[in-house]
Scaffold this motif. Structure first.
Motif, PDB file in Angstrom:
ATOM      1  N   VAL A 114       0.851  -1.195   0.000  1.00 55.33           N
ATOM      2  CA  VAL A 114       0.000   0.000   0.000  1.00 55.33           C
ATOM      3  C   VAL A 114       0.888   1.247   0.000  1.00 55.33           C
ATOM      4  CG1 VAL A 114      -1.859   1.234   1.180  1.00 55.33           C
ATOM      5  CG2 VAL A 114      -1.749  -1.279   1.303  1.00 55.33           C
ATOM      6  N   ASP A 115       0.885   1.979  -1.109  1.00 55.70           N
ATOM      7  CA  ASP A 115       1.728   3.185  -1.199  1.00 55.70           C
ATOM      8  C   ASP A 115       3.111   2.875  -0.622  1.00 55.70           C
ATOM      9  OD1 ASP A 115      -0.389   5.143  -2.138  1.00 55.70           O
ATOM     10  OD2 ASP A 115      -1.298   4.502  -0.259  1.00 55.70           O
ATOM     11  N   ALA A 116       3.685   1.788  -1.082  1.00 52.05           N
ATOM     12  CA  ALA A 116       4.870   1.205  -0.442  1.00 52.05           C
ATOM     13  C   ALA A 116       6.175   1.844  -0.917  1.00 52.05           C
ATOM     14  CB  ALA A 116       4.914  -0.299  -0.706  1.00 52.05           C
ATOM     15  N   ALA A 117       7.138   1.880   0.000  1.00 54.55           N
ATOM     16  CA  ALA A 117       8.500   2.269  -0.340  1.00 54.55           C
ATOM     17  C   ALA A 117       9.260   1.032  -0.809  1.00 54.55           C
ATOM     18  CB  ALA A 117       9.182   2.893   0.876  1.00 54.55           C
ATOM     19  N   GLY A 118      10.438   1.262  -1.383  1.00 52.83           N
ATOM     20  CA  GLY A 118      11.250   0.137  -1.841  1.00 52.83           C
ATOM     21  C   GLY A 118      12.009   0.432  -3.112  1.00 52.83           C
ATOM     22  N   VAL A 119      11.582   1.485  -3.820  1.00 51.63           N
ATOM     23  CA  VAL A 119      12.288   1.930  -5.008  1.00 51.63           C
ATOM     24  C   VAL A 119      13.062   3.187  -4.628  1.00 51.63           C
ATOM     25  CG1 VAL A 119      12.077   2.813  -7.364  1.00 51.63           C
ATOM     26  CG2 VAL A 119      10.546   0.990  -6.566  1.00 51.63           C
ATOM     27  N   LYS A 120      14.377   3.122  -4.739  1.00 52.59           N
ATOM     28  CA  LYS A 120      15.196   4.288  -4.390  1.00 52.59           C
ATOM     29  C   LYS A 120      14.971   5.390  -5.420  1.00 52.59           C
ATOM     30  CE  LYS A 120      19.931   5.754  -3.355  1.00 52.59           C
ATOM     31  NZ  LYS A 120      21.350   5.346  -3.230  1.00 52.59           N
ATOM     32  N   PRO A 121      14.599   6.580  -4.959  1.00 51.06           N
ATOM     33  CA  PRO A 121      14.313   7.654  -5.923  1.00 51.06           C
ATOM     34  C   PRO A 121      15.569   8.147  -6.619  1.00 51.06           C
ATOM     35  CG  PRO A 121      14.284   8.500  -3.668  1.00 51.06           C
ATOM     36  CD  PRO A 121      14.412   7.003  -3.565  1.00 51.06           C
ATOM     37  N   ALA A 212       5.062   2.379  -8.096  1.00 49.21           N
ATOM     38  CA  ALA A 212       4.134   1.236  -8.149  1.00 49.21           C
ATOM     39  C   ALA A 212       4.220   0.537  -9.496  1.00 49.21           C
ATOM     40  CB  ALA A 212       2.708   1.712  -7.892  1.00 49.21           C
ATOM     41  N   LYS A 213       4.373   1.297 -10.569  1.00 51.91           N
ATOM     42  CA  LYS A 213       4.450   0.709 -11.904  1.00 51.91           C
ATOM     43  C   LYS A 213       5.746  -0.067 -12.096  1.00 51.91           C
ATOM     44  CE  LYS A 213       1.330   4.108 -13.926  1.00 51.91           C
ATOM     45  NZ  LYS A 213       1.147   5.242 -14.860  1.00 51.91           N
ATOM     46  N   ILE A 214       6.820   0.398 -11.442  1.00 51.74           N
ATOM     47  CA  ILE A 214       8.077  -0.357 -11.463  1.00 51.74           C
ATOM     48  C   ILE A 214       7.897  -1.684 -10.730  1.00 51.74           C
ATOM     49  CG2 ILE A 214      10.452  -0.399 -10.573  1.00 51.74           C
ATOM     50  CD1 ILE A 214      10.530   2.643 -11.074  1.00 51.74           C
ATOM     51  N   MET A 215       7.255  -1.640  -9.567  1.00 49.91           N
ATOM     52  CA  MET A 215       6.999  -2.865  -8.797  1.00 49.91           C
ATOM     53  C   MET A 215       6.105  -3.823  -9.575  1.00 49.91           C
ATOM     54  SD  MET A 215       6.403  -1.403  -4.927  1.00 49.91           S
ATOM     55  CE  MET A 215       7.583  -0.297  -4.147  1.00 49.91           C
ATOM     56  N   GLU A 216       5.084  -3.285 -10.227  1.00 53.41           N
ATOM     57  CA  GLU A 216       4.179  -4.134 -11.009  1.00 53.41           C
ATOM     58  C   GLU A 216       4.940  -4.848 -12.122  1.00 53.41           C
ATOM     59  OE1 GLU A 216      -0.184  -3.773 -13.188  1.00 53.41           O
ATOM     60  OE2 GLU A 216       1.196  -2.081 -13.315  1.00 53.41           O
ATOM     61  N   LEU A 218       8.254  -5.585 -12.074  1.00 59.01           N
ATOM     62  CA  LEU A 218       9.299  -6.469 -11.567  1.00 59.01           C
ATOM     63  C   LEU A 218       8.776  -7.666 -10.780  1.00 59.01           C
ATOM     64  CD1 LEU A 218      11.971  -3.848 -10.403  1.00 59.01           C
ATOM     65  CD2 LEU A 218      12.013  -5.269 -12.450  1.00 59.01           C
ATOM     66  N   ILE A 219       7.633  -7.527 -10.125  1.00 59.69           N
ATOM     67  CA  ILE A 219       7.071  -8.629  -9.338  1.00 59.69           C
ATOM     68  C   ILE A 219       6.241  -9.502 -10.279  1.00 59.69           C
ATOM     69  CG2 ILE A 219       5.572  -9.248  -7.401  1.00 59.69           C
ATOM     70  CD1 ILE A 219       6.322  -6.530  -6.132  1.00 59.69           C
ATOM     71  N   PRO A 220       6.558 -10.783 -10.409  1.00 59.63           N
ATOM     72  CA  PRO A 220       5.953 -11.629 -11.443  1.00 59.63           C
ATOM     73  C   PRO A 220       4.423 -11.672 -11.440  1.00 59.63           C
ATOM     74  CG  PRO A 220       7.866 -12.718 -10.498  1.00 59.63           C
ATOM     75  CD  PRO A 220       7.640 -11.484  -9.683  1.00 59.63           C
ATOM     76  N   ASP A 221       3.808 -11.810 -10.268  1.00 58.31           N
ATOM     77  CA  ASP A 221       2.349 -11.962 -10.208  1.00 58.31           C
ATOM     78  C   ASP A 221       1.749 -10.773  -9.465  1.00 58.31           C
ATOM     79  OD1 ASP A 221      -0.229 -12.884 -10.280  1.00 58.31           O
ATOM     80  OD2 ASP A 221       0.071 -14.538  -8.862  1.00 58.31           O
ATOM     81  N   ALA A 222       1.891  -9.586 -10.055  1.00 57.66           N
ATOM     82  CA  ALA A 222       1.449  -8.359  -9.394  1.00 57.66           C
ATOM     83  C   ALA A 222       0.398  -7.642 -10.230  1.00 57.66           C
ATOM     84  CB  ALA A 222       2.632  -7.430  -9.149  1.00 57.66           C
ATOM     85  N   GLY A 223      -0.549  -7.020  -9.533  1.00 55.40           N
ATOM     86  CA  GLY A 223      -1.559  -6.187 -10.164  1.00 55.40           C
ATOM     87  C   GLY A 223      -1.701  -4.886  -9.407  1.00 55.40           C
ATOM     88  N   LEU A 224      -1.970  -3.800 -10.120  1.00 55.10           N
ATOM     89  CA  LEU A 224      -2.019  -2.466  -9.531  1.00 55.10           C
ATOM     90  C   LEU A 224      -3.429  -1.882  -9.595  1.00 55.10           C
ATOM     91  CD1 LEU A 224      -0.755   0.225  -8.491  1.00 55.10           C
ATOM     92  CD2 LEU A 224      -0.151   0.720 -10.881  1.00 55.10           C
ATOM     93  N   VAL A 225      -3.879  -1.363  -8.455  1.00 57.63           N
ATOM     94  CA  VAL A 225      -5.122  -0.599  -8.379  1.00 57.63           C
ATOM     95  C   VAL A 225      -4.770   0.774  -7.811  1.00 57.63           C
ATOM     96  CG1 VAL A 225      -7.401  -0.398  -7.322  1.00 57.63           C
ATOM     97  CG2 VAL A 225      -6.534  -2.651  -7.992  1.00 57.63           C
ATOM     98  N   SER A 226      -5.135   1.842  -8.536  1.00 61.05           N
ATOM     99  CA  SER A 226      -4.850   3.189  -8.041  1.00 61.05           C
ATOM    100  C   SER A 226      -6.132   3.987  -7.934  1.00 61.05           C
ATOM    101  CB  SER A 226      -3.858   3.904  -8.966  1.00 61.05           C
ATOM    102  OG  SER A 226      -4.389   4.079 -10.258  1.00 61.05           O
ATOM    103  N   PHE A 227      -6.145   4.884  -6.947  1.00 64.36           N
ATOM    104  CA  PHE A 227      -7.325   5.702  -6.667  1.00 64.36           C
ATOM    105  C   PHE A 227      -7.058   7.163  -7.028  1.00 64.36           C
ATOM    106  CE2 PHE A 227      -8.012   2.485  -3.067  1.00 64.36           C
ATOM    107  CZ  PHE A 227      -8.802   1.665  -3.868  1.00 64.36           C
ATOM    108  N   PRO A 228      -7.907   7.766  -7.858  1.00 64.74           N
ATOM    109  CA  PRO A 228      -7.739   9.184  -8.213  1.00 64.74           C
ATOM    110  C   PRO A 228      -7.910  10.080  -6.974  1.00 64.74           C
ATOM    111  CG  PRO A 228      -9.296   8.090  -9.687  1.00 64.74           C
ATOM    112  CD  PRO A 228      -9.050   7.154  -8.556  1.00 64.74           C
TER     113      PRO A 228
END
Length: 253
Positions: A114-121, A212-216, A218-228
């Protein structure tokens, strides 16, 4: 709250609901109460373990400067001591870092980031100029005024330049924050085998949607839901849709 002692740290957590285990992990500067609404939703289908990370809420600070590795090892020890089998994990912001590393090397039923960190900016030149000019100023003040007098002057400058999270933290937690924000977890994301749900706010500026799009990718079985029109706390900005998406994912076989 319940307590389990891991490596001399009394880890505090709550337990609610019934069913398969789900560990939920809060973001930096927060505690288990921040995710209370998420816990309520998830407890309809799972036994939810909602923790206070060391240095937050009721759990004391670690005795050294931890990184994501040490926080992840803590959760691994918790799972072992409590005898949890293939838990699901949900991590918000900093908690997402721990979820990513844990799921990359352990069996996990499901992973929710959820709005996760993990990608170095990617840092602009302006950032590095700011960092190194501060370090230069710090050394200059110590030479001119001595370490003791310079300390208060340096602290005043740090308060002006630092983030709210950094300024509100203790010296040890500041060191931990500086360490974890510079850890890039992209290399371990392809090793995650569990079904993964990414839930994001379109207007998140702390961990932007492009992460989130980078994680989607790179993670093999990932799906993204985003809220406006939602930010870094998408579960608070749009609680009804968040609950519906989370419940659907947790209930799916």
């Amino acid at each position: 709250m319940r307590t389990i002692v891991i490596n001399n740290i009394p880890l505090h957590y709550t337990v609610s609901g019934t069913g398969n285990p789900l560990i939920i992990m809060h973001g930096w500067g927060c505690n288990h109460t921040t995710l209370a609404s998420v816990e309520k939703t998830a407890s309809a289908t799972h036994t939810v373990y909602n923790i206070d990370f060391p240095g937050f809420g009721e759990t004391p600070e670690p005795d050294s400067v931890w990184g994501v590795e040490e926080y992840t090892h803590l959760i691994e020890e918790m799972v072992t001591q409590l005898g949890l089998e293939r838990p699901a994990l949900l991590g918000h912001s900093f908690g997402g870092r721990v979820g990513i590393l844990y799921a990359s090397r352990n069996e996990v039923d499901k992973l929710i980031l959820v709005d996760a960190a993990g990608v170095k900016p990617a840092r602009p030149l302006k950032y590095y100029l700011k960092v190194y000019s501060f370090k230069l100023m710090k050394k200059w003040l110590q030479i001119v005024h001595g370490k003791e007098k310079a300390a208060s002057m340096i602290e005043a400058q740090r308060a002006k330049r630092g983030s709210a999270d950094y300024n509100s933290a203790s010296p040890k937690m500041r060191a931990i924050l500086s360490k974890v924000v510079n850890e890039d977890l992209k290399s371990v994301m392809p090793q995650i085998k569990a079904p993964t749900l990414l839930i994001w706010g379109d207007n998140d500026t702390a961990t932007p949607l492009k992460d989130a799009k980078i994680m989607e990718r790179l993670i093999p079985d990932a799906g993204l839901v985003s809220f406006p029109a939602c930010g870094h706390y998408s579960f608070l900005d749009n609680p009804r849709q968040f609950a519906a998406v989370l419940s659907s994912f947790l209930s799916a076989k």
